[in-house]
Design a protein around this motif. Structure first.
Motif, PDB file in Angstrom:
ATOM      1  N   MET A 297       0.831  -1.198   0.000  1.00 43.92           N
ATOM      2  CA  MET A 297       0.000   0.000   0.000  1.00 43.92           C
ATOM      3  C   MET A 297       0.871   1.256   0.000  1.00 43.92           C
ATOM      4  O   MET A 297       1.918   1.299   0.644  1.00 43.92           O
ATOM      5  CB  MET A 297      -0.928   0.008   1.211  1.00 43.92           C
ATOM      6  N   PHE A 298       0.403   2.260  -0.710  1.00 46.13           N
ATOM      7  CA  PHE A 298       1.080   3.552  -0.853  1.00 46.13           C
ATOM      8  C   PHE A 298       0.198   4.584  -0.162  1.00 46.13           C
ATOM      9  O   PHE A 298      -0.987   4.710  -0.478  1.00 46.13           O
ATOM     10  CB  PHE A 298       1.211   3.839  -2.354  1.00 46.13           C
ATOM     11  N   HIS A 299       0.761   5.319   0.801  1.00 45.65           N
ATOM     12  CA  HIS A 299      -0.061   6.250   1.581  1.00 45.65           C
ATOM     13  C   HIS A 299       0.476   7.678   1.503  1.00 45.65           C
ATOM     14  O   HIS A 299       1.638   7.937   1.809  1.00 45.65           O
ATOM     15  CB  HIS A 299      -0.122   5.827   3.044  1.00 45.65           C
ATOM     16  N   ILE A 300      -0.382   8.601   1.053  1.00 46.89           N
ATOM     17  CA  ILE A 300      -0.083  10.039   1.053  1.00 46.89           C
ATOM     18  C   ILE A 300      -1.279  10.753   1.666  1.00 46.89           C
ATOM     19  O   ILE A 300      -2.230  10.115   2.120  1.00 46.89           O
ATOM     20  CB  ILE A 300       0.212  10.567  -0.369  1.00 46.89           C
ATOM     21  N   SER A 301      -1.250  12.078   1.669  1.00 45.65           N
ATOM     22  CA  SER A 301      -2.285  12.830   2.382  1.00 45.65           C
ATOM     23  C   SER A 301      -3.687  12.614   1.820  1.00 45.65           C
ATOM     24  O   SER A 301      -4.668  12.723   2.553  1.00 45.65           O
ATOM     25  CB  SER A 301      -1.950  14.327   2.367  1.00 45.65           C
ATOM     26  N   SER A 302      -3.805  12.296   0.529  1.00 44.13           N
ATOM     27  CA  SER A 302      -5.144  12.108  -0.045  1.00 44.13           C
ATOM     28  C   SER A 302      -5.724  10.725   0.236  1.00 44.13           C
ATOM     29  O   SER A 302      -6.920  10.503   0.037  1.00 44.13           O
ATOM     30  CB  SER A 302      -5.116  12.359  -1.557  1.00 44.13           C
ATOM     31  N   GLY A 303      -4.911   9.793   0.694  1.00 46.69           N
ATOM     32  CA  GLY A 303      -5.442   8.474   1.011  1.00 46.69           C
ATOM     33  C   GLY A 303      -4.460   7.357   0.725  1.00 46.69           C
ATOM     34  O   GLY A 303      -3.268   7.589   0.496  1.00 46.69           O
ATOM     35  N   SER A 304      -4.973   6.137   0.726  1.00 42.96           N
ATOM     36  CA  SER A 304      -4.153   4.946   0.494  1.00 42.96           C
ATOM     37  C   SER A 304      -4.511   4.301  -0.839  1.00 42.96           C
ATOM     38  O   SER A 304      -5.688   4.255  -1.223  1.00 42.96           O
ATOM     39  CB  SER A 304      -4.354   3.935   1.627  1.00 42.96           C
ATOM     40  N   TYR A 305      -3.497   3.800  -1.519  1.00 41.19           N
ATOM     41  CA  TYR A 305      -3.652   3.204  -2.838  1.00 41.19           C
ATOM     42  C   TYR A 305      -2.895   1.873  -2.862  1.00 41.19           C
ATOM     43  O   TYR A 305      -1.859   1.728  -2.226  1.00 41.19           O
ATOM     44  CB  TYR A 305      -3.067   4.109  -3.928  1.00 41.19           C
ATOM     45  N   ARG A 306      -3.383   0.946  -3.636  1.00 46.93           N
ATOM     46  CA  ARG A 306      -2.649  -0.298  -3.814  1.00 46.93           C
ATOM     47  C   ARG A 306      -1.578  -0.100  -4.884  1.00 46.93           C
ATOM     48  O   ARG A 306      -1.842   0.487  -5.940  1.00 46.93           O
ATOM     49  CB  ARG A 306      -3.581  -1.433  -4.222  1.00 46.93           C
ATOM     50  N   VAL A 307      -0.376  -0.585  -4.617  1.00 48.26           N
ATOM     51  CA  VAL A 307       0.715  -0.497  -5.588  1.00 48.26           C
ATOM     52  C   VAL A 307       0.645  -1.728  -6.487  1.00 48.26           C
ATOM     53  O   VAL A 307       0.776  -2.859  -6.024  1.00 48.26           O
ATOM     54  CB  VAL A 307       2.094  -0.430  -4.893  1.00 48.26           C
ATOM     55  N   LEU A 308       0.433  -1.501  -7.772  1.00 46.31           N
ATOM     56  CA  LEU A 308       0.344  -2.597  -8.720  1.00 46.31           C
ATOM     57  C   LEU A 308       1.702  -2.964  -9.295  1.00 46.31           C
ATOM     58  O   LEU A 308       1.942  -4.115  -9.651  1.00 46.31           O
ATOM     59  CB  LEU A 308      -0.608  -2.228  -9.865  1.00 46.31           C
ATOM     60  N   ASN A 309       2.582  -1.969  -9.387  1.00 43.92           N
ATOM     61  CA  ASN A 309       3.870  -2.208 -10.033  1.00 43.92           C
ATOM     62  C   ASN A 309       4.859  -1.117  -9.658  1.00 43.92           C
ATOM     63  O   ASN A 309       4.478   0.031  -9.462  1.00 43.92           O
ATOM     64  CB  ASN A 309       3.681  -2.252 -11.556  1.00 43.92           C
ATOM     65  N   ILE A 310       6.140  -1.480  -9.530  1.00 39.89           N
ATOM     66  CA  ILE A 310       7.226  -0.507  -9.390  1.00 39.89           C
ATOM     67  C   ILE A 310       8.243  -0.812 -10.475  1.00 39.89           C
ATOM     68  O   ILE A 310       8.792  -1.922 -10.524  1.00 39.89           O
ATOM     69  CB  ILE A 310       7.903  -0.565  -8.013  1.00 39.89           C
ATOM     70  N   ASP A 311       8.469   0.132 -11.363  1.00 35.07           N
ATOM     71  CA  ASP A 311       9.417  -0.035 -12.461  1.00 35.07           C
ATOM     72  C   ASP A 311      10.668   0.767 -12.128  1.00 35.07           C
ATOM     73  O   ASP A 311      10.706   1.987 -12.310  1.00 35.07           O
ATOM     74  CB  ASP A 311       8.788   0.459 -13.775  1.00 35.07           C
ATOM     75  N   TYR A 312      11.692   0.086 -11.622  1.00 30.86           N
ATOM     76  CA  TYR A 312      12.912   0.774 -11.202  1.00 30.86           C
ATOM     77  C   TYR A 312      13.717   1.290 -12.387  1.00 30.86           C
ATOM     78  O   TYR A 312      14.437   2.280 -12.256  1.00 30.86           O
ATOM     79  CB  TYR A 312      13.769  -0.150 -10.331  1.00 30.86           C
TER      80      TYR A 312
END
Length: 305
Positions: free
Chosen positions: A63-78
């Motif tokens: 999960m990715f959390h910032i001030s607007s809320g939480s989101y599911r992380v589907l992918n990280i492309d380094y």
């Protein structure tokens, strides 16, 4: 002969402490099938300070959390420094979600230099009121910021069957005496997708994966594609740290760069003699090493008198 034996013994004792072999990938971790690596981290002190307290692993779901809320992380492309997020209340071509339930995307001011939706990501704001900041000055003048982004926009989005399912005909959604029901725009034009402040009922977000061309909104890739970056100085520091077997991290209090070298941290890399004890405390081995050095020095001085 005894002096030579003492020095050899001391060298063997102190090499692991003074010249650590490093802690390669000590900060690397996993959540489900996703790899968490620099600049991100799940452990305190790991990764870049600008990305601290950002990711959380809950039941193998990242999960990715910032001030607007939480989101599911589907992918990280380094390789391309991007990540894809999913908001459960994001409207798609199959489902339009109104009622202001969506998160939108609002990043903290201090994180703004590190995180922003990519330039090819279109946000489509839905059901915004006539008093919305988007439509200040409408209909006089050219104040409406709505436009297509990378070939995607509301004109195409109106073709989704979900609009008809809501009882809204395509012709009734176009510009008329009032502002449009859907307003598509890039993130850079507003810097914040705050549904409450923009007085909108919902939103959609889609992005392109060039050079892939799709025929319409039913084939768009829905989600929020975020670009991330770090300063060039951090990149150089991290490469030097990893080259000596360390893991890139930061001081949890001062937020300065740290190279994590197993039992100790360094402000440069794991080949340096100068070290910063983990947590700022002197370890038992450090104390023992110091005591032995002092004892040997005194013994050598007394033997020479």
């Amino acid at each position: 002969m005894s002096t030579i034996i003492v020095f050899i013994s001391l060298q063997v004792l102190f090499v692991p402490v003074m010249y650590s072999v490093g802690a390669s990938h000590v900060c690397r971790s996993y959540c489900g099938n996703l790899t968490i690596d620099y600049p991100f981290a799940l452990q305190p002190g790991c990764g870049h300070s600008g990305f601290r307290d950002l990711l959380f692993c809950i039941n193998d779901v990242l999960m990715f959390h910032i001030s607007s809320g939480s989101y599911r992380v589907l992918n990280i492309d380094y390789a391309y420094r991007s990540m894809t997020l999913h908001d459960p209340h994001l409207s798609t071509c199959d489902s339009i979600v109104l009622g202001g339930r969506g998160n939108g995307f609002v990043v903290e001011h201090w994180r703004a230099p590190y995180l922003n939706p990519s330039a090819d990501n279109v946000f489509m704001l839905l059901g915004c009121s006539t008093q919305s900041p988007l439509f200040q000055g409408f209909p006089a003048g050219n104040h409406v910021p709505c436009r297509n982004v990378s070939g995607m926009g509301c004109e195409e989005y109106y073709g989704c069957q979900s609009w008809a399912d809501l009882g809204l005909a395509r012709m009734g959604l176009a510009y008329g005496t009032g502002p449009p029901v859907c307003c598509s725009l890039p993130f850079d034009s507003i810097k914040s997708v705050n549904l409450s402040k923009l007085e909108c009922q919902g939103y959609s977000s889609a992005y392109t994966l060039a050079p892939l061309r799709v025929s319409g909104p039913s084939e768009w890739t829905y989600g929020i594609r975020v670009r991330y970056n770090v300063e060039a100085s951090n990149d150089s520091f991290c490469k030097a740290c990893e080259a000596t077997g360390g893991s890139c991290g930061h001081d949890v209090e001062q937020l300065g760069q740290l190279c994590m070298c197993g039992s100790w941290n360094s402000t440069s890399n794991c080949d340096t003699i100068m070290k910063l004890s983990v947590g700022g405390a002197t370890t038992t081995m450090d104390k023992l090493s110091g005591s032995l050095i002092t004892a040997v020095a005194l013994w050598l001085m007394s033997s020479q008198i």
